[in-house]
Scaffold this active site. Structure first.
Site, PDB file in Angstrom:
ATOM      1  N   GLY A   1      69.789   6.423  38.314  1.00 57.62           N
ATOM      2  CA  GLY A   1      69.227   6.111  39.629  1.00 57.62           C
ATOM      3  C   GLY A   1      70.040   6.530  40.829  1.00 57.62           C
ATOM      4  O   GLY A   1      69.486   6.720  41.910  1.00 57.62           O
TER       5      GLY A   1
ATOM      6  N   ASP B   1      70.311  -5.805  41.601  1.00 56.13           N
ATOM      7  CA  ASP B   1      69.170  -6.722  41.539  1.00 56.13           C
ATOM      8  C   ASP B   1      69.709  -8.101  41.146  1.00 56.13           C
ATOM      9  O   ASP B   1      70.155  -8.853  42.000  1.00 56.13           O
ATOM     10  CB  ASP B   1      68.188  -6.123  40.522  1.00 56.13           C
ATOM     11  CG  ASP B   1      66.837  -6.796  40.498  1.00 56.13           C
ATOM     12  OD1 ASP B   1      66.351  -7.196  41.549  1.00 56.13           O
ATOM     13  OD2 ASP B   1      66.249  -6.906  39.405  1.00 56.13           O
TER      14      ASP B   1
ATOM     15  N   ASP C   1      63.208   5.210  39.809  1.00 55.52           N
ATOM     16  CA  ASP C   1      62.003   5.578  39.073  1.00 55.52           C
ATOM     17  C   ASP C   1      61.111   4.393  38.730  1.00 55.52           C
ATOM     18  O   ASP C   1      61.539   3.242  38.745  1.00 55.52           O
ATOM     19  CB  ASP C   1      62.395   6.237  37.748  1.00 55.52           C
ATOM     20  CG  ASP C   1      62.935   5.213  36.751  1.00 55.52           C
ATOM     21  OD1 ASP C   1      63.836   4.435  37.133  1.00 55.52           O
ATOM     22  OD2 ASP C   1      62.437   5.165  35.612  1.00 55.52           O
TER      23      ASP C   1
ATOM     24  N   ARG D   1      61.497  11.788  48.538  1.00 61.23           N
ATOM     25  CA  ARG D   1      62.592  11.751  49.518  1.00 61.23           C
ATOM     26  C   ARG D   1      62.669  10.401  50.211  1.00 61.23           C
ATOM     27  O   ARG D   1      63.736   9.980  50.632  1.00 61.23           O
ATOM     28  CB  ARG D   1      62.394  12.857  50.558  1.00 61.23           C
ATOM     29  CG  ARG D   1      62.286  14.239  49.936  1.00 61.23           C
ATOM     30  CD  ARG D   1      61.952  15.280  50.984  1.00 61.23           C
ATOM     31  NE  ARG D   1      63.164  15.676  51.660  1.00 61.23           N
ATOM     32  CZ  ARG D   1      63.739  16.869  51.507  1.00 61.23           C
ATOM     33  NH1 ARG D   1      63.200  17.775  50.714  1.00 61.23           N
ATOM     34  NH2 ARG D   1      64.832  17.157  52.146  1.00 61.23           N
TER      35      ARG D   1
END
Ligand code: 5GP
Length: 178
Positions: free
Chosen positions: A48, A106, A162, A171
């Site tokens: 990521g 998270d 994702d 973007r």
């Protein structure tokens, strides 16, 4: 509204590329100021954080190295469920200033595991730079040294993040349509 569909989910525009880059530049400037003489090693956590890492590095003006790692699910048996181990770090970090570069914190459990693993390798200090944090979901006590943006609990994609493998190329950042 420019809605995008990925598999079964719809996402709406949330943070524009220009606004992301402004915050990434701010974080880079903080690091330029704080770690000027530290020759830090940036440890970028794939997948990521690849886009964040690339932009962050472009704004850094201090001598810095980068290495890419992954937190992979551990295949051994465990009573606590999913355990992740660090793979891909093939250089010594002993005595070094390390900056972990993460896409999103998270619950913070992945980051906590990462910190424990790196601390055992005796670096001088470990700093954390994260593109995003969801403060309301944090379950563990973490010192996040550099935060580009704080966001609500909703699931997001884009700018490297994702949904089921897709959406990393956008973007801008998109949030799930509820
Ligand atoms: P934690 O261990 O902090 O709960 O989870 C961190 C990891 O969960 C992140 O590195 C990321 O891979 C994934 N994650 C958490 N929230 C999101 C989100 O909103 N979107 C995406 N794409 N991934 C997320």
């Amino acid at each position: 509204m420019n809605t995008v569909q990925i598999k079964d989910k719809c996402f709406v525009p949330f943070i524009k590329e220009a606004d992301i880059l402004k915050e990434v530049e701010r974080v880079a400037n903080e690091i330029n100021r704080d770690l000027e003489n530290a020759a830090p090693l940036f440890i970028s956590v794939l997948n990521g954080s690849f886009m964040f890492t690339a932009d962050l590095m472009r704004f850094l003006t201090i001598p810095s190295e980068v290495s890419f790692v992954k937190m992979a699910s551990y295949s051994g048996t465990s009573s606590t469920g999913q355990v992740k181990e660090l793979v891909g770090l093939n250089q010594s970090i002993e005595g070094r200033t390390v900056v972990i570069v993460e896409d999103i914190v998270d619950t913070g459990l992945t980051m906590k595991r990462m910190l424990e693993t790196l601390e055992a390798l005796k670096p001088k200090e470990i700093k954390i730079a994260t593109l995003l944090v969801k403060p309301d979901k944090l379950k563990v006590d973490l010192k996040l040294d550099y935060i580009a943006m704080k966001i609500p609990n909703d699931f997001i994609v884009g700018y490297g993040l994702d949904y089921d493998g897709l959406g990393r190329n956008y973007r801008d950042i998109y949030t799930i349509l509820k």
